[in-house]
Enzyme design. Structure first.
Site, PDB file in Angstrom:
ATOM      1  N   HIS A  27       4.862 -10.756   8.910  1.00  0.00           N
ATOM      2  CA  HIS A  27       5.084 -12.185   8.670  1.00  0.00           C
ATOM      3  C   HIS A  27       5.671 -12.874   9.903  1.00  0.00           C
ATOM      4  CE1 HIS A  27       4.235 -12.367   4.320  1.00  0.00           C
ATOM      5  NE2 HIS A  27       4.575 -11.096   4.370  1.00  0.00           N
ATOM      6  N   SER A  67       4.663 -13.004  -3.094  1.00  0.00           N
ATOM      7  CA  SER A  67       4.092 -11.659  -2.935  1.00  0.00           C
ATOM      8  C   SER A  67       4.767 -10.629  -3.827  1.00  0.00           C
ATOM      9  CB  SER A  67       4.178 -11.213  -1.470  1.00  0.00           C
ATOM     10  OG  SER A  67       3.368 -12.008  -0.643  1.00  0.00           O
ATOM     11  N   GLU A 104       6.013 -15.947  10.323  1.00  0.00           N
ATOM     12  CA  GLU A 104       6.752 -17.147   9.896  1.00  0.00           C
ATOM     13  C   GLU A 104       8.096 -16.813   9.266  1.00  0.00           C
ATOM     14  OE1 GLU A 104       5.720 -15.509   6.096  1.00  0.00           O
ATOM     15  OE2 GLU A 104       4.670 -15.531   8.002  1.00  0.00           O
ATOM     16  N   GLN A 133      -5.707  -8.297   4.842  1.00  0.00           N
ATOM     17  CA  GLN A 133      -6.400  -7.248   4.091  1.00  0.00           C
ATOM     18  C   GLN A 133      -7.739  -7.747   3.550  1.00  0.00           C
ATOM     19  OE1 GLN A 133      -3.481  -6.262   1.145  1.00  0.00           O
ATOM     20  NE2 GLN A 133      -1.989  -5.556   2.660  1.00  0.00           N
ATOM     21  N   GLY A 156      -0.305  -8.148  -4.976  1.00  0.00           N
ATOM     22  CA  GLY A 156      -1.299  -7.316  -5.652  1.00  0.00           C
ATOM     23  C   GLY A 156      -2.224  -6.527  -4.752  1.00  0.00           C
ATOM     24  N   GLY A 160       2.321  -3.441  -0.026  1.00  0.00           N
ATOM     25  CA  GLY A 160       2.167  -2.097  -0.557  1.00  0.00           C
ATOM     26  C   GLY A 160       0.824  -1.486  -0.217  1.00  0.00           C
ATOM     27  N   TYR A 161      -0.047  -2.282   0.421  1.00  0.00           N
ATOM     28  CA  TYR A 161      -1.380  -1.816   0.802  1.00  0.00           C
ATOM     29  C   TYR A 161      -1.557  -2.019   2.306  1.00  0.00           C
ATOM     30  CZ  TYR A 161      -2.377  -1.773  -4.178  1.00  0.00           C
ATOM     31  OH  TYR A 161      -2.340  -1.506  -5.530  1.00  0.00           O
ATOM     32  N   ASN A 210       6.234  -7.282   3.808  1.00  0.00           N
ATOM     33  CA  ASN A 210       6.260  -7.144   2.353  1.00  0.00           C
ATOM     34  C   ASN A 210       4.859  -6.803   1.881  1.00  0.00           C
ATOM     35  OD1 ASN A 210       6.517  -7.294  -0.393  1.00  0.00           O
ATOM     36  ND2 ASN A 210       6.745  -9.516  -0.474  1.00  0.00           N
ATOM     37  N   CYS A 270      -0.871 -10.886   6.153  1.00  0.00           N
ATOM     38  CA  CYS A 270      -0.578 -10.006   5.012  1.00  0.00           C
ATOM     39  C   CYS A 270      -1.793  -9.830   4.097  1.00  0.00           C
ATOM     40  CB  CYS A 270       0.649 -10.533   4.270  1.00  0.00           C
ATOM     41  SG  CYS A 270       1.455  -9.290   3.229  1.00  0.00           S
ATOM     42  N   LEU A 271      -1.773 -10.359   2.878  1.00  0.00           N
ATOM     43  CA  LEU A 271      -2.929 -10.201   1.991  1.00  0.00           C
ATOM     44  C   LEU A 271      -4.176 -10.795   2.622  1.00  0.00           C
ATOM     45  CD1 LEU A 271      -4.124  -9.330  -0.751  1.00  0.00           C
ATOM     46  CD2 LEU A 271      -3.489 -11.591  -1.638  1.00  0.00           C
ATOM     47  N   GLY A 317       0.133 -12.828  -0.081  1.00  0.00           N
ATOM     48  CA  GLY A 317       0.009 -12.884  -1.532  1.00  0.00           C
ATOM     49  C   GLY A 317       0.254 -11.520  -2.145  1.00  0.00           C
TER      50      GLY A 317
END
Length: 357
Positions: free
Chosen positions: A332, A45, A334, A251, A221, A291-292, A289, A247-248, A219
């Site tokens: 997270h 990530s 995990e 989103q 970006g 940023g979005y 972790n 996480c990603l 992940g």
């Protein structure tokens, strides 16, 4: 050797070069974890970003390769106050300096990381350059620093072909958008057979194997860049297969179902972020972790509802989908290194697959 960190606002930090001496421009972010620097360095990530560790001494327990979250290091750069060159730990296999060199990660030590973090908190995440060139010209390099954008990173970090981690229990399809090793391990430890798929695998290929559950990984970006992946997730959502996303993946599922995401001022990165389970009212400490974040105001109440919230800034940390065996989290569960408080969510996923028997 001298090294310099130059931010896009013109701020310059003077320090000492660590790791590779190559020059790099990247997005500068900070992580508040006190331990787990190897897990940070091997977290996909962080692709496209240079990581500042706010804890002042990094590397004191060395490197234990079994703790890596992937096969290599992913950050563009590594920024620390002090780098320990003499680790003290019975599990240590090498000092962190060797790891940085082996993975060609440039970095800088000896700077005031507290001052850097305050700048990023006050002005927001910004780009920067790590260089050993003492004759740098700000007028020439600042435009280049400002132009940098994190793009194409999911394609960079995903696996090249699918592979299977054997198990004698439920069959789980794990979509690898930059998956940390411990996601698959958490499922394996519960007996699952985990098939890991490249990020751009079609929904048809996955559903044709009749999985008992689908896992959407973390992940790097901007999630909105993953247009092709979002289209495939729409098809996975339309199936009746239980889905758990982190996480990603969280989103991307929100975007696939009509909600929106936006960028945080400086993100959430560290192993000490409190999240509240809205179902029970209980607060857990989590590793994060990102940023979005999912914009909760854009949720269709007939599609999804908030399941977790960040205690610090009240942003969304998880969703439950109405009439579907789908739940997603921003943090997270995990986490290694990090608190294991929310590992129970994998058990919830197991229960979801059990009901589908």
């Amino acid at each position: 050797m001298k090294a310099f960190l130059i931010l896009e606002d013109g701020t310059v930090f003077n320090g000492t070069s660590i790791g590779s001496a190559r020059e790099v421009i990247s997005e500068i972010v900070f992580n508040t974890s006190m331990t787990g620097y190897l897990e940070v360095l091997t977290d996909p990530s962080y692709a496209g970003q240079a990581v500042t560790m706010t804890y002042p001494l990094i590397g004191n327990y060395g490197i234990c390769y079994k703790d890596m979250e992937s096969l290599k290091a992913w950050p563009d750069g590594f920024i620390v106050r002090e780098l320990s060159r003499m680790p003290s730990n019975f599990r240590s296999e090498s000092p962190i300096q060797k790891f940085l060199l082996d993975n060609d990660i440039p970095g800088i030590s000896g700077i005031d990381t507290r001052a850097l973090t305050k700048i990023l908190r006050e002005k927001g995440t910004m780009n920067g350059m790590i260089t050993t060139n003492e004759n740098y010209n700000l007028d020439e390099i600042l435009p280049k620093i400002k132009e940098y954008k994190v793009t194409g990173v999911v394609r960079k970090v995903t696996c090249e072909e699918k592979y299977v981690l054997p198990g004698d229990g439920y069959k789980v399809a794990l979509m690898d958008f930059g998956a940390k090793k411990n996601i698959a391990k958490s499922l394996n430890d519960r007996g699952c057979e985990v098939t890991v798929y490249p990020a751009y695998t079609s929904a048809e290929e996955i559903l044709a194997t009749n999985p008992d559950g689908i896992m959407l990984s973390n992940g790097p970006g901007d999630p909105k860049e993953c247009v092709e992946i979002i289209e495939e997730i729409k098809k996975l959502y339309a199936s009746n297969v239980p889905i758990f996303a982190i996480c990603l993946g969280h989103q991307l599922m929100s975007l696939a179902t009509g909600a929106d995401t936006h960028r945080l001022k400086y993100g959430h990165r560290g192993a000490n972020h409190p999240v509240k389970d809205l179902r029970t009212g209980k607060v857990y400490i989590s590793t994060q972790n990102h940023g979005y974040v999912v914009d909760e105001s854009t949720l269709n109440p007939e599609v999804a509802k908030a399941a977790f919230e960040n205690v610090n800034d009240k942003t969304n940390e998880g969703l439950e989908y109405i009439g579907k065996n789908i739940f997603t989290v921003q943090f997270h569960p995990e986490a290694c290194a990090g608190p294991q408080d929310t590992a129970y969510l994998f058990d919830r996923f197991m229960d979801m697959m059990k009901k589908e028997d």
